[in-house]
Scaffold this motif. Structure first.
Motif, PDB file in Angstrom:
ATOM      1  N   ALA A 152     -23.292  55.768  31.322  1.00 10.09           N
ATOM      2  CA  ALA A 152     -23.063  56.470  32.584  1.00 10.09           C
ATOM      3  C   ALA A 152     -21.577  56.715  32.813  1.00 10.09           C
ATOM      4  O   ALA A 152     -21.173  57.799  33.251  1.00 10.09           O
ATOM      5  N   GLY A 153     -20.743  55.729  32.525  1.00  8.55           N
ATOM      6  CA  GLY A 153     -19.313  55.899  32.728  1.00  8.55           C
ATOM      7  C   GLY A 153     -18.699  56.930  31.808  1.00  8.55           C
ATOM      8  O   GLY A 153     -17.788  57.665  32.205  1.00  8.55           O
ATOM      9  N   TYR A 154     -19.185  57.012  30.576  1.00  4.71           N
ATOM     10  CA  TYR A 154     -18.609  57.970  29.634  1.00  4.71           C
ATOM     11  C   TYR A 154     -19.090  59.397  29.895  1.00  4.71           C
ATOM     12  O   TYR A 154     -18.290  60.339  29.866  1.00  4.71           O
ATOM     13  N   LEU A 155     -20.396  59.562  30.156  1.00  5.15           N
ATOM     14  CA  LEU A 155     -20.919  60.910  30.356  1.00  5.15           C
ATOM     15  C   LEU A 155     -20.489  61.490  31.695  1.00  5.15           C
ATOM     16  O   LEU A 155     -20.181  62.672  31.803  1.00  5.15           O
ATOM     17  N   GLY A 156     -20.465  60.653  32.743  1.00  7.00           N
ATOM     18  CA  GLY A 156     -20.062  61.133  34.054  1.00  7.00           C
ATOM     19  C   GLY A 156     -21.040  62.165  34.598  1.00  7.00           C
ATOM     20  O   GLY A 156     -22.195  62.259  34.178  1.00  7.00           O
ATOM     21  N   GLY A 157     -20.596  62.952  35.546  1.00  6.19           N
ATOM     22  CA  GLY A 157     -21.407  64.031  36.092  1.00  6.19           C
ATOM     23  C   GLY A 157     -22.676  63.543  36.757  1.00  6.19           C
ATOM     24  O   GLY A 157     -22.697  62.523  37.448  1.00  6.19           O
ATOM     25  N   LYS A 158     -23.754  64.306  36.551  1.00 10.56           N
ATOM     26  CA  LYS A 158     -25.019  63.990  37.185  1.00 10.56           C
ATOM     27  C   LYS A 158     -25.592  62.665  36.679  1.00 10.56           C
ATOM     28  O   LYS A 158     -26.233  61.932  37.443  1.00 10.56           O
ATOM     29  N   THR A 159     -25.378  62.380  35.400  1.00  9.83           N
ATOM     30  CA  THR A 159     -25.873  61.107  34.852  1.00  9.83           C
ATOM     31  C   THR A 159     -25.232  59.928  35.564  1.00  9.83           C
ATOM     32  O   THR A 159     -25.905  58.976  35.973  1.00  9.83           O
ATOM     33  N   ASP A 160     -23.926  59.985  35.729  1.00  8.13           N
ATOM     34  CA  ASP A 160     -23.213  58.911  36.412  1.00  8.13           C
ATOM     35  C   ASP A 160     -23.656  58.800  37.861  1.00  8.13           C
ATOM     36  O   ASP A 160     -23.827  57.691  38.394  1.00  8.13           O
ATOM     37  N   TYR A 161     -23.858  59.939  38.519  1.00 10.51           N
ATOM     38  CA  TYR A 161     -24.292  59.921  39.919  1.00 10.51           C
ATOM     39  C   TYR A 161     -25.676  59.299  40.057  1.00 10.51           C
ATOM     40  O   TYR A 161     -25.903  58.460  40.947  1.00 10.51           O
ATOM     41  N   LEU A 162     -26.605  59.691  39.182  1.00  3.13           N
ATOM     42  CA  LEU A 162     -27.968  59.156  39.250  1.00  3.13           C
ATOM     43  C   LEU A 162     -27.985  57.657  38.983  1.00  3.13           C
ATOM     44  O   LEU A 162     -28.625  56.893  39.718  1.00  3.13           O
ATOM     45  N   VAL A 163     -27.277  57.225  37.947  1.00  4.45           N
ATOM     46  CA  VAL A 163     -27.228  55.793  37.629  1.00  4.45           C
ATOM     47  C   VAL A 163     -26.568  55.020  38.761  1.00  4.45           C
ATOM     48  O   VAL A 163     -27.005  53.920  39.121  1.00  4.45           O
ATOM     49  N   GLY A 164     -25.534  55.589  39.347  1.00  5.44           N
ATOM     50  CA  GLY A 164     -24.868  54.913  40.457  1.00  5.44           C
ATOM     51  C   GLY A 164     -25.777  54.703  41.647  1.00  5.44           C
ATOM     52  O   GLY A 164     -25.747  53.637  42.281  1.00  5.44           O
ATOM     53  N   ARG A 165     -26.628  55.677  41.943  1.00  4.98           N
ATOM     54  CA  ARG A 165     -27.550  55.527  43.077  1.00  4.98           C
ATOM     55  C   ARG A 165     -28.619  54.488  42.760  1.00  4.98           C
ATOM     56  O   ARG A 165     -29.038  53.729  43.647  1.00  4.98           O
ATOM     57  N   VAL A 166     -29.102  54.472  41.535  1.00  5.99           N
ATOM     58  CA  VAL A 166     -30.090  53.453  41.150  1.00  5.99           C
ATOM     59  C   VAL A 166     -29.483  52.059  41.265  1.00  5.99           C
ATOM     60  O   VAL A 166     -30.133  51.114  41.746  1.00  5.99           O
ATOM     61  N   ILE A 167     -28.240  51.904  40.825  1.00  5.76           N
ATOM     62  CA  ILE A 167     -27.565  50.607  40.921  1.00  5.76           C
ATOM     63  C   ILE A 167     -27.411  50.191  42.381  1.00  5.76           C
ATOM     64  O   ILE A 167     -27.638  49.025  42.741  1.00  5.76           O
ATOM     65  N   ASP A 168     -27.047  51.130  43.242  1.00  2.00           N
ATOM     66  CA  ASP A 168     -26.901  50.811  44.665  1.00  2.00           C
ATOM     67  C   ASP A 168     -28.227  50.332  45.259  1.00  2.00           C
ATOM     68  O   ASP A 168     -28.255  49.386  46.060  1.00  2.00           O
ATOM     69  N   ILE A 169     -29.314  50.976  44.883  1.00  2.74           N
ATOM     70  CA  ILE A 169     -30.629  50.583  45.404  1.00  2.74           C
ATOM     71  C   ILE A 169     -31.002  49.184  44.934  1.00  2.74           C
ATOM     72  O   ILE A 169     -31.463  48.342  45.719  1.00  2.74           O
ATOM     73  N   LEU A 170     -30.785  48.916  43.641  1.00  6.50           N
ATOM     74  CA  LEU A 170     -31.160  47.612  43.102  1.00  6.50           C
ATOM     75  C   LEU A 170     -30.323  46.493  43.711  1.00  6.50           C
ATOM     76  O   LEU A 170     -30.836  45.399  43.987  1.00  6.50           O
ATOM     77  N   LEU A 171     -29.041  46.735  43.921  1.00 10.80           N
ATOM     78  CA  LEU A 171     -28.174  45.699  44.473  1.00 10.80           C
ATOM     79  C   LEU A 171     -28.443  45.446  45.949  1.00 10.80           C
ATOM     80  O   LEU A 171     -28.148  44.357  46.450  1.00 10.80           O
ATOM     81  N   SER A 172     -28.979  46.427  46.646  1.00 10.38           N
ATOM     82  CA  SER A 172     -29.282  46.252  48.063  1.00 10.38           C
ATOM     83  C   SER A 172     -30.716  45.807  48.313  1.00 10.38           C
ATOM     84  O   SER A 172     -31.075  45.483  49.442  1.00 10.38           O
ATOM     85  N   PHE A 173     -31.520  45.751  47.256  1.00  8.27           N
ATOM     86  CA  PHE A 173     -32.933  45.406  47.412  1.00  8.27           C
ATOM     87  C   PHE A 173     -33.093  43.901  47.548  1.00  8.27           C
ATOM     88  O   PHE A 173     -32.431  43.137  46.840  1.00  8.27           O
ATOM     89  N   PRO A 174     -33.976  43.432  48.441  1.00 11.17           N
ATOM     90  CA  PRO A 174     -34.235  41.980  48.550  1.00 11.17           C
ATOM     91  C   PRO A 174     -35.060  41.497  47.358  1.00 11.17           C
ATOM     92  O   PRO A 174     -36.288  41.470  47.407  1.00 11.17           O
ATOM     93  N   SER A 175     -34.377  41.116  46.299  1.00  5.04           N
ATOM     94  CA  SER A 175     -35.049  40.826  45.038  1.00  5.04           C
ATOM     95  C   SER A 175     -36.007  39.641  45.146  1.00  5.04           C
ATOM     96  O   SER A 175     -37.090  39.659  44.544  1.00  5.04           O
ATOM     97  N   THR A 176     -35.648  38.606  45.902  1.00  7.14           N
ATOM     98  CA  THR A 176     -36.519  37.433  45.996  1.00  7.14           C
ATOM     99  C   THR A 176     -37.867  37.792  46.611  1.00  7.14           C
ATOM    100  O   THR A 176     -38.921  37.369  46.112  1.00  7.14           O
ATOM    101  N   LEU A 177     -37.845  38.574  47.673  1.00  5.82           N
ATOM    102  CA  LEU A 177     -39.106  39.012  48.278  1.00  5.82           C
ATOM    103  C   LEU A 177     -39.908  39.876  47.314  1.00  5.82           C
ATOM    104  O   LEU A 177     -41.141  39.797  47.264  1.00  5.82           O
ATOM    105  N   PHE A 178     -39.201  40.683  46.539  1.00  2.00           N
ATOM    106  CA  PHE A 178     -39.886  41.523  45.557  1.00  2.00           C
ATOM    107  C   PHE A 178     -40.544  40.655  44.490  1.00  2.00           C
ATOM    108  O   PHE A 178     -41.671  40.937  44.068  1.00  2.00           O
TER     109      PHE A 178
END
Length: 342
Positions: A152-178
């Motif tokens: 994601a860091g090397y390709l940048g662009g839309k790939t980096d944006y999509l991966v960044g949003r997925v990472i934000d969702i996973l880090l904000s998700f209550p993993s223990t409840l999941f």
């Protein structure tokens, strides 16, 4: 009469005395060994806390690998209910009849209340199970984080944006409840509701679920590192030579990322140990009679008011391991930091 002078065309004779035999400057001692790896190793060896922590961690891994051999030499196993064969081991209330949880020369760490299993071998195999799952999860998580973050860091662009949003969702998700809600769903995909869940399926499911949430933090870290490296001269030179993006990522960028990868991995493994034990304690991970750190603590919580011995050994050993590994991670970080004092 004056002596004849030598002709200007006459060749000069070169003798041994005319050759400069002064010794050439010697290479400073130890300069050939001043590689980044050796410097980091020297800094690590000077950290007494790090060395002690490394010895403790190594001891736990040796215990985990050698658990079957130690149990064989000890003469017991973690599954046999010795109280059913020898009722005198438990009192009328199903607690160990001997003092300190039934500790003796025969049962080194005592016996388990109610069932009478040997605590020592149960702990050995529990460490083996917990560390095995944690190590496998760390390896899978590191692989996913490396591949996704660097790409994601090397390709940048839309790939980096999509991966960044997925990472934000996973880090904000209550993993223990999941974990608590989703683990039964995973089991139901492979096993009918009226069938027992195999131990291997529980272990694989834990690895998959923990890895599915664990890679995000490492991927974010590596993505930021790659964003700073992809504009460097050596990357541009690789592009000019016609190197493919995959080759640039894994041959040019990845060798410069081992320091954050190693540091992050040393911090992830103890976190996965506690997460796996926590899920076992909640009943959605490994369950009795499978030996596991979390299973022992969950069982010990039922008896600690009357007999704390069964909970003492797994709880104390887990605290020691997690603390030692966290200190080891701090020492590794300090050793690999080029700005640290040499």
């Amino acid at each position: 009469m004056t002596p004849p002078t030598p002709s200007a065309a006459a060749p000069l004779e070169v003798t041994d005395e005319s050759v400069d035999k002064s010794p050439t400057p010697a290479t400073p001692k130890g300069s050939e060994s001043r590689s980044p790896g050796r410097l980091a190793w020297k800094r690590f060896k000077r950290d007494r806390a790090g060395v002690i922590s490394a010895c403790i961690v190594l001891f736990f891994f040796v215990i985990a690998l050698a658990a079957p051999l130690i149990a064989k030499l000890y003469g017991k196993d973690p599954y046999t209910t010795y109280a059913s064969q020898r009722p005198e081991l438990l009192d009328a209330f199903a607690y160990p009849a001997g003092p300190n949880g039934g500790m003796s020369s025969e049962f080194w760490f005592g016996i388990e209340p109610q069932l009478g299993r040997d605590v020592f071998t149960f702990l050995l195999y529990g460490i083996r199970t917990s560390l095995g799952i944690a190590v496998a999860t760390t390896l899978v998580t590191a692989f996913l984080g490396i591949v996704i973050g660097t790409t994601a860091g090397y390709l940048g662009g839309k790939t980096d944006y999509l991966v960044g949003r997925v990472i934000d969702i996973l880090l904000s998700f209550p993993s223990t409840l999941f974990f608590i809600a989703f683990m039964p769903v995973i089991y139901g995909l492979f096993v009918a509701p009226d069938e027992n869940i195999p131990t291997w399926l529980r272990a694989v499911s834990l690895i998959i679920v923990l890895s599915g949430f664990g890679w995000a933090s490492l991927a974010r870290l590596l993505r930021g590192q790659v964003l700073g490296l992809r504009e460097r001269e050596f990357v541009e030179a690789a592009k000019v030579t016609g190197a493919s993006p995959m080759r640039i990522v894994f041959k040019e960028l990845l060798p410069n990322l081992w320091t954050p990868i190693i540091i992050q991995s040393t911090l992830m493994l103890p976190a996965f140990v506690t997460a796996e034990a926590g899920l076992a304690f909640l009943g959605v991970g490994m369950i009795d009679p499978t030996p596991d750190w979390g299973v022992m603590i969950q069982r010990g919580a039922q008896f600690y008011t009357e007999d704390i011995t069964f909970m003492l050994f797994p709880g104390l050993s887990m605290v020691i391991f997690v603390l030692a590994f966290n200190l080891l991670g701090d020492s590794v970080r300090d050793a690999l930091d080029p700005k640290s004092k040499r």
